[in-house]
Each structure stands twice: as structure tokens, then as C-alpha cells.
Design an enzyme around this catalytic site. Structure first.
Site, PDB file in Angstrom:
ATOM      1  N   ASP A 141       0.823  -1.217   0.000  1.00 22.42           N
ATOM      2  CA  ASP A 141       0.000   0.000   0.000  1.00 22.42           C
ATOM      3  C   ASP A 141       0.856   1.266   0.000  1.00 22.42           C
ATOM      4  O   ASP A 141       0.344   2.377   0.182  1.00 22.42           O
ATOM      5  CB  ASP A 141      -0.971   0.021   1.186  1.00 22.42           C
ATOM      6  CG  ASP A 141      -0.272  -0.178   2.513  1.00 22.42           C
ATOM      7  OD1 ASP A 141       0.970  -0.182   2.542  1.00 22.42           O
ATOM      8  OD2 ASP A 141      -0.979  -0.334   3.534  1.00 22.42           O
ATOM      9  N   ASN A 184       3.026   2.845   1.954  1.00 21.20           N
ATOM     10  CA  ASN A 184       3.022   3.824   3.048  1.00 21.20           C
ATOM     11  C   ASN A 184       4.285   3.748   3.901  1.00 21.20           C
ATOM     12  O   ASN A 184       4.321   4.246   5.019  1.00 21.20           O
ATOM     13  CB  ASN A 184       1.783   3.645   3.926  1.00 21.20           C
ATOM     14  CG  ASN A 184       1.760   2.318   4.662  1.00 21.20           C
ATOM     15  OD1 ASN A 184       2.573   1.428   4.389  1.00 21.20           O
ATOM     16  ND2 ASN A 184       0.836   2.169   5.588  1.00 21.20           N
ATOM     17  N   TRP A 228      -0.185  18.463  31.809  1.00 25.21           N
ATOM     18  CA  TRP A 228      -0.457  17.152  32.406  1.00 25.21           C
ATOM     19  C   TRP A 228       0.242  16.020  31.669  1.00 25.21           C
ATOM     20  O   TRP A 228       0.527  14.982  32.277  1.00 25.21           O
ATOM     21  CB  TRP A 228      -1.950  16.930  32.560  1.00 25.21           C
ATOM     22  CG  TRP A 228      -2.785  16.674  31.347  1.00 25.21           C
ATOM     23  CD1 TRP A 228      -2.728  17.287  30.152  1.00 25.21           C
ATOM     24  CD2 TRP A 228      -3.864  15.729  31.279  1.00 25.21           C
ATOM     25  NE1 TRP A 228      -3.698  16.788  29.310  1.00 25.21           N
ATOM     26  CE2 TRP A 228      -4.419  15.833  29.986  1.00 25.21           C
ATOM     27  CE3 TRP A 228      -4.426  14.814  32.153  1.00 25.21           C
ATOM     28  CZ2 TRP A 228      -5.493  15.045  29.562  1.00 25.21           C
ATOM     29  CZ3 TRP A 228      -5.501  14.042  31.728  1.00 25.21           C
ATOM     30  CH2 TRP A 228      -6.018  14.161  30.457  1.00 25.21           C
ATOM     31  N   ASP A 265      -9.919  17.699  25.319  1.00 25.61           N
ATOM     32  CA  ASP A 265     -10.509  18.310  24.139  1.00 25.61           C
ATOM     33  C   ASP A 265     -10.422  17.329  22.958  1.00 25.61           C
ATOM     34  O   ASP A 265      -9.325  16.974  22.561  1.00 25.61           O
ATOM     35  CB  ASP A 265      -9.808  19.639  23.806  1.00 25.61           C
ATOM     36  CG  ASP A 265      -8.276  19.538  23.857  1.00 25.61           C
ATOM     37  OD1 ASP A 265      -7.755  18.796  24.700  1.00 25.61           O
ATOM     38  OD2 ASP A 265      -7.611  20.222  23.058  1.00 25.61           O
ATOM     39  N   GLU A 313      -1.121   8.126  20.150  1.00 25.35           N
ATOM     40  CA  GLU A 313      -1.652   8.971  21.229  1.00 25.35           C
ATOM     41  C   GLU A 313      -2.802   8.329  21.990  1.00 25.35           C
ATOM     42  O   GLU A 313      -2.950   8.507  23.200  1.00 25.35           O
ATOM     43  CB  GLU A 313      -2.107  10.298  20.594  1.00 25.35           C
ATOM     44  CG  GLU A 313      -2.727  11.293  21.536  1.00 25.35           C
ATOM     45  CD  GLU A 313      -3.341  12.474  20.801  1.00 25.35           C
ATOM     46  OE1 GLU A 313      -3.405  13.559  21.394  1.00 25.35           O
ATOM     47  OE2 GLU A 313      -3.770  12.311  19.639  1.00 25.35           O
TER      48      GLU A 313
END
Length: 760
Positions: free
Chosen positions: A97, A99, A288, A455, A649
Site C-alpha cells: 500500500d 506507506n 499534564w 478536548d 496517542e
């Protein structure tokens, strides 16, 4: 029969095999590469001699006499690899693919022949499977980075246990890749800001007005690098919302602490106190994030970096009034969830033998008290009715650090209403030349969401500035207890600050009052869960959030409340891959007009996992904590093995195949790697290092073979002790999993209650 001791030479060989790439492949490491060759069986003399006639060192086979090309049975294979040719062949064959990764989604043959070093490359050996081939890609990419044309590659680097490999990369590579200093050594790296969308792209460093020596240092350092175009400016003595808004068109890096040191020439100079950044587009010191990173750093023996981040936080509180969201100018008005006191205590535990340990602890104590009194327990963040605190930062206008199109759907109707272009309306609104109370309310809450660190989430959207959240008040309760402990234990129960004498009893009373308010306004007995409290509507939220477990971490729950949370709340939030940020019911229906938010179901985050583990362990729920640890580390390990060593993350903790693939508004930092992951993601790295401290041998073995949680625990259910420990709280429905994952094995017999719910 007594086992023979392992020779020092063999131990050294093993250590060399797993040395970081910068040590193994760097051109300066000729000596270590030669040591690796001593275990070859081709000749008792040097069969391979490393010669470096230019910057690109090469491997030159020099055969003294002919021997068998067969590898010795008791020695690992070593491959003689032409880096460029092998890399090209590998990508052409396996990266279908295109990548620059080799994953389970690639459709190549999943096999590549490499020539063994003992046969001078004549004898070929097949490297098979996604994991080994992706490791080969990573090693070749790193070798190429270091200018290697040929390498001697030990097979053990390709088939290394994935738990060991990931732990090794985090400890020896990722932390270094994420380390920054604001000084001449890396101005080009640290001043880069991918979030800067302003027309003025000149990098800037803003310096507090009293730090003249830091200002002078940067002026000189930047003058030596004119090609970078860095501008150095003083901040005003008083930082207002208007000032921050007005420099949004020329954003810059905020100076942090510097330290004196003696150069090799014997001169005194300054250098930046080091810190760790999260990674991806987040190239600065975050609030944090740094706490969780410090936990991992401490486990991995990098207390110096954890201590450096506390030093920088003390600098921020002194000069900017708070621990900042991050040290960029557009973050000057807002903070992030406060963890300073626990950072201090964690570091003190490891450094108490050092001469300056107590003075460092007390310097942090002063900063923490200032932050507590001037940021979190005064207007506008304090709710005077309940005595609880909220995320409620200052600021004017539209946050400038978001993606260009982030607020387009919101602002377009208002721009049309005023007959303005989008750019003109944004400028007019930011400078209060047009009045739109609806937008004022929206951005008040939006800034609060960003200060919360969560958020974004439907839990907080449109209401955050009014919410006394479980997470913030758990943290402030922890502050109060920690400050009481430090004063009593290390300040003889009397600490003077700002004209007042603080005692442990003063802070214990604060903690007691906060716990009473938490129990009154946030605790729901029937649900066995803590909820946010809406201070405007004077009612409890109904969003079921993993942040409720922060109360256990902080010690704010009674034993009875903790037991209820384990019995009632944990089953709602426990998923295949760990603790989910919030329940599916709380998130609500997802549609084109109401897309996923990254801090909602089905996503899991490292901070929630780490604090839940600690909280459960604190109240004696060791097995529950270890089960959540296994789930999360399994999620990480599976992604690492199947997807080219990726560490990201956040994860979709309900996914059985590709948990690192996240469909949410900000995507997933850390996933877009080319060839090799170089830094992972800060707090996720930490979660792996911390998680391993909970793991026994059996858990590590299960993770090393990437055994799914439901199969891992089904393998234990014949043990009555384990069966009792697992209990009925394992509420993840195995039947639902079977639909997604045909590999699921359903266990029947008497243990059907547990077997059907052993997590999946």
C-alpha cells in the site's frame, strides 16, 4: 546439576545486540561492531574488517581461509545486509500500500531471503511474517539514517519478544527522541511549531522581563544562526487577555528555566533545563502530559528528565502565573490538570539521598501553594456555592492553535450575518468589534475544554466552564493531602509562604471540606459512580466518565465507595483494550452532523489507564488493576506487532484488529511513521513502562505472544483462586466479541458465567 555461569563475553554480546540504533549503527561505533563479530564461526581470525574511507563506512569481507557456510547450532544467525538494496527489495515486495510500513494489511508474500554472514551471503535464510519483516524495515531505515551501506544484523533483533522490544525502544530511543532543550543545541528543532497558522511565520522566543541573562543568551545564540530567523522579545510585566490576543499573529515559544554549566573550554555558559514533549504536532512542554511522562521516565531510570520538568514548572508558575497548557504564547491564559505535588513526591522518593532533595521538594511546595491559591481556588475557577473548582480560563476570541477549518462550520453563519468574509469576521470578533454573545459562550466553554486536557468530548461540550469536574477536584484533593504531608514531614509542620504560616492541619481541613463537597454534589450511591456537577444548573451531570476513578487514585473515596465503583462502575467502562473514556450511552448517537469526539467512547487514553491502575491498587483491588493493565498493554502490543512498531496517542479499546486506527476530529498522533517509529507518544510510552511494573511473568508471557485478554483469562479459569478474583465484574460480552473476532474460544462448563464475561 549446577548451571554454568554465563560468560562476561556472552553477556556483553547480548547487550551489544540490543543496543540502541544510535550506538549500533553510528559511524563512530566501529569498535562495538567489531566486538559483535568475535562470535562468528568462519575463522578464528578477523574474517570481517570494518573499514571507513569516507563518511559512509562499509563492510568488507576478507576471507583468510575457507570454512563451512553453515551457522553454528549454538549461535544466533547473523545476516550480512546491503542496506540500500535490501530496503528497496523489501518495500517493493512487502509494502503493497506504499506507506513505508509493513503491516498485516499489506498483501505481500511476507517472506524475504537474507544472506548469512558466515557464508559470505551465499547461504540464504528466510525472514518470515509481518513482525519480523517490519522489524527488518525498521532496522534498515535506521541504518540508512546513520549512513550505513552494509550492516551485520543479528537475527535476535528481528524476532525479539515484542514486549522486550517495545520496552527497550521506549527506554533507549523514544525518550531521547522526545527530549528538548531551549538553547543553542536545538533551536531549529524546538522553535518549530506546526500549529502556527499565522501569516508571520518567523519563529520567536518570548522571555519574562526579569530574566535578562536568558534574554541576552538567546540574542547571542540566535545571532549565530541567522538562517533560522528567530526573533527574541521580552514579555510585559503584566500579561493580559488582550496582550495574548494581540500577539496571536506573531506566536512564539515561551522561555523556560536555564542552568549554568562549565563548557569543555572551562567557561561558564547557560543551557536549557531539559524536558520531554508529547510528540507529533505537540513540540513543547505540556502540563499534564509531563506528569505521566515523568512516571515512565522514573521507571526507566531517567529521573533527571522528570526533575527537569518540575524545575520548568516552577519557572512557569513564577513567571507566567501557572503551569501552562504548554509553553507557547497562545497558551498564556490557560493551564491544564494539576499534578505538581505528586510529581514532587515521586521524584523525592528516588532522590531523597541527594543533598538538595529537601530543598528541591520545598521549592516545589512553594510553587504548588501559589498555583493552588492563585489559579484553582479563586475566581473565576472557584464556585463559591459548592467550594468546588472548575476549568475556566481567561482568553479572548478564537483559539488560534487549531486546524484552519476547525471552527468553519460554526463561524460561517455569523460571517454571513455581518456580510463579511471569514477572515474579516474572525478579526472583528477577536477584537470585539462585533458582538455575538452566543459565540462568547461557546468559546468560554471551548477554552475550558482545552484547559481540562479532554478536548474534545460530549461530556464537556458547551458546559465545561460551568462544570465542577471529578478529575479536577480529585486532583485538588490530592494537592491538599500532599501539601499537608510535605509540610508535616519535611518542614517541621510549619511552612511560611506569602506572609502566612501553613501547617498540616490547615491543609487537612481543606481536604476534609473538599471531600464533603465531593460526596454531596458528585457521588451517586445508586450508580456507584462520581459525576461532574453543573454549577450553573445546580445539578449533577449524567455522563459516565473514566475520570471518576481519579477519586480512587487521589484517595478521596471511602472503602465502601471504592467497592461500589468496582462492582458497579468498572463493568460499565471496561472494554477489550482497557478502560474506555466514557460509556457508549453517555456519548450518544453518532452521525455525520454529530461525529465522534476523541475523549468519548470507544477511545481509551493512557492517563485514564494509569490513574485507574493506581487507584484500584490503592484500595486493594490488585487483580482488577492487573486485568486493566493486561488489556491496555495488549492493545499497545498488538498494534506494535501488527502495524510496524507503531505507538500512538490513543486507541480504540473496542477494536479487535486495528486499535490504533482512530476516526475522530484530530486523528491520531504518532501513527504516520515512515519506516520506523522514532519517538512513540509521550504518555503512551509511559503507560507501557508503568504497566510492566504491574505484570507478573505469566502476564508478560501472554503479552509477548499477543494473547487476547479473553483467551488469556480463559486459560486461568480452572484455578479457583483466579476464578474468585476475576468475579462477576468482567462484563464485556464475549458473544458480542465472537461476531467481531472468529478466533474467540467460548468456554462452557461450570464457569460459564465468568467465561462468557472474561473480557474480550
Amino acid at each position: 546439576m549446577e548451571a554454568r555461569p554465563v560468560s562476561r563475553e556472552k553477556r556483553d554480546s547480548y547487550a551489544n545486540v540490543f543496543a540502541p540504533a544510535r550506538e549500533l549503527y553510528a559511524d563512530s561505533n566501529k569498535e562495538q561492531r567489531e566486538r559483535t563479530l568475535r562470535h562468528r564461526t568462519l575463522s578464528t581470525t578477523n574474517a570481517l574488517i570494518f573499514e571507513s574511507s569516507d563518511r559512509q563506512s562499509t563492510l568488507q569481507p576478507k576471507v583468510r581461509r575457507r570454512l563451512s557456510g553453515d551457522d553454528s547450532a549454538d549461535q544466533p544467525r547473523k545476516f550480512l545486509v546491503n542496506v540500500e538494496q535490501t530496503l528497496k527489495a523489501l518495500l517493493e515486495s512487502e509494502d503493497t500500500d506504499d506507506n513505508m510500513q509493513i503491516t498485516i494489511e499489506d498483501m505481500g508474500p511476507k517472506v524475504l531471503n537474507l544472506g548469512t554472514a558466515n557464508s559470505m551471503g551465499l547461504k540464504r535464510f528466510e525472514v518470515r511474517g509481518t513482525y519480523m519483516l517490519s522489524n527488518l524495515l525498521q532496522e534498515l531505515t535506521l541504518a540508512k539514517d546513520f549512513g550505513r551501506r552494509y550492516i551485520l544484523l543479528d537475527e535476535r533483533r528481528l524476532n525479539e519478544n515484542p514486549v522486550d522490544r517495545l520496552a527497550r525502544l521506549i527506554r533507549g530511543t523514544f525518550w531521547d527522541g522526545l527530549t528538548r532543550r531551549i538553547d543553542a543545541s536545538m533551536l531549529d528543532v524546538i522553535c518549530r511549531d506546526p500549529k502556527n497558522r499565522s501569516k508571520d511565520q518567523a519563529p520567536r522566543i518570548y522571555v519574562p522581563p526579569t530574566e535578562t541573562h536568558i534574554y541576552d543568551y538567546y540574542v547571542k545564540a540566535c545571532a549565530k544562526r541567522p538562517e533560522l530567523g528567530i526573533r527574541v522579545e521580552y514579555l510585559p510585566e503584566k500579561i493580559t487577555d488582550e496582550f495574548v490576543r494581540d500577539i496571536n499573529h506573531k506566536p512564539g515559544l515561551l522561555a523556560l528555566a536555564m542552568e549554568e554549566y562549565t563548557t569543555e573550554a572551562g567557561e561558564t555558559d547557560l543551557r536549557g533545563v531539559p524536558f520531554v514533549v508529547p510528540g507529533g504536532r505537540f513540540n513543547e512542554l505540556y502540563g499534564w502530559d509531563s506528569y505521566f511522562e515523568s512516571l515512565g521516565l522514573i521507571v526507566d531510570g531517567r529521573v533527571d528528565l522528570a526533575k527537569g520538568m518540575v524545575t520548568n514548572f516552577i519557572f512557569e508558575i513564577k513567571h507566567y502565573g501557572k503551569i501552562l497548557n504548554a509553553n507557547r504564547s497562545y497558551y498564556l491564559c490557560r493551564s491544564q490538570p494539576p499534578f505538581l505535588t505528586d510529581m514532587l513526591l515521586q521524584i523525592y522518593q528516588k532522590t531523597q539521598h541527594e543533598d538538595d532533595a529537601v530543598s528541591f521538594l520545598l521549592a516545589g511546595l512553594e510553587a504548588a501553594i501559589k498555583e493552588y491559591e492563585t489559579v484553582w481556588t479563586c475566581a473565576p475557577r472557584l464556585d463559591p456555592v459548592t467550594g468546588l473548582s472548575r476549568y475556566r480560563p481567561g482568553g479572548l476570541g478564537i483559539p488560534p492553535e487549531t486546524e484552519a477549518s476547525h471552527f468553519t462550520h460554526l463561524l460561517e453563519p455569523f460571517a454571513k450575518k455581518h456580510g463579511m468574509s471569514m477572515d474579516d469576521f474572525v478579526e472583528a470578533y477577536n477584537h470585539q468589534e462585533v458582538s455575538e454573545p452566543e459565540l462568547d459562550s461557546y468559546f468560554l466553554h471551548d477554552r475550558a475544554v482545552r484547559e481540562s486536557g479532554h478536548d474534545t468530548s460530549y461530556r464537556l461540550e458547551h458546559v465545561c466552564a460551568d462544570l465542577a469536574t471529578t478529575d479536577l477536584n480529585a486532583l485538588l484533593y490530592k494537592y491538599e493531602r500532599d501539601i499537608a504531608h510535605i509540610i508535616k514531614t519535611h518542614a517541621k509542620d510549619s511552612y511560611k509562604y506569602n506572609g502566612q504560616t501553613h501547617t498540616s492541619s490547615t491543609w487537612e481541613r481543606k481536604a476534609k471540606l473538599r471531600k464533603q463537597a465531593i460526596d454531596m454534589y458528585m457521588w451517586d450511591e445508586s450508580m456507584g459512580l462520581y459525576y461532574d456537577y453543573d454549577c450553573a444548573k445546580r445539578q449533577r451531570s449524567d455522563y459516565e466518565s473514566a475520570t471518576a476513578f481519579w477519586m480512587l487514585w487521589a484517595g478521596a473515596a471511602s472503602p465502601k465507595q471504592a467497592a461500589q465503583m468496582v462492582d458497579k462502575a468498572l463493568p460499565m467502562l471496561e472494554e477489550l483494550g482497557g478502560l474506555v473514556a466514557g460509556t457508549k450511552r453517555s456519548r450518544g448517537t453518532i452521525s455525520l452532523s454529530r461525529p465522534n469526539r476523541q475523549w468519548d467512547y470507544p477511545f481509551g487514553w493512557a492517563p485514564h489507564q494509569i490513574l485507574a491502575w493506581g487507584g484500584l491498587q490503592r484500595y486493594g483491588y490488585e487483580e482488577e488493576a492487573k486485568r486493566l493493565v493486561y488489556r491496555w498493554l495488549y492493545t499497545m502490543t498488538k498494534s506494535f506487532v501488527d502495524f510496524n512498531g507503531v505507538v500512538v496517542e490513543k486507541y480504540d479499546v473496542t477494536s479487535t484488529t486495528a486499535p490504533h486506527k482512530v476516526v475522530a476530529e484530530y486523528g491520531n498522533q504518532g501513527g504516520d511513521i515512515k519506516g520506523v517509529a522514532r519517538e512513540g507518544f509521550g504518555w503512551v510510552n509511559a503507560s507501557f513502562s508503568v504497566g510492566l511494573t504491574y505484570c507478573d511473568t505469566h502476564m508478560r508471557r501472554g503479552l509477548g505472544t499477543v494473547t487476547p485478554p479473553h483467551l488469556f483469562y480463559q486459560g486461568l479459569i480452572n484455578d479457583p483462586t483466579t476464578l474468585n478474583a476475576l468475579g462477576p465484574q468482567l462484563q464485556v460480552d464475549l458473544e458480542a466479541l465472537t461476531v467481531q473476532d472468529p478466533r474467540t474460544v467460548v468456554v462452557t462448563a461450570d464457569a460459564d458465567t465468568v467465561a462468557a464475561k472474561t473480557g474480550a
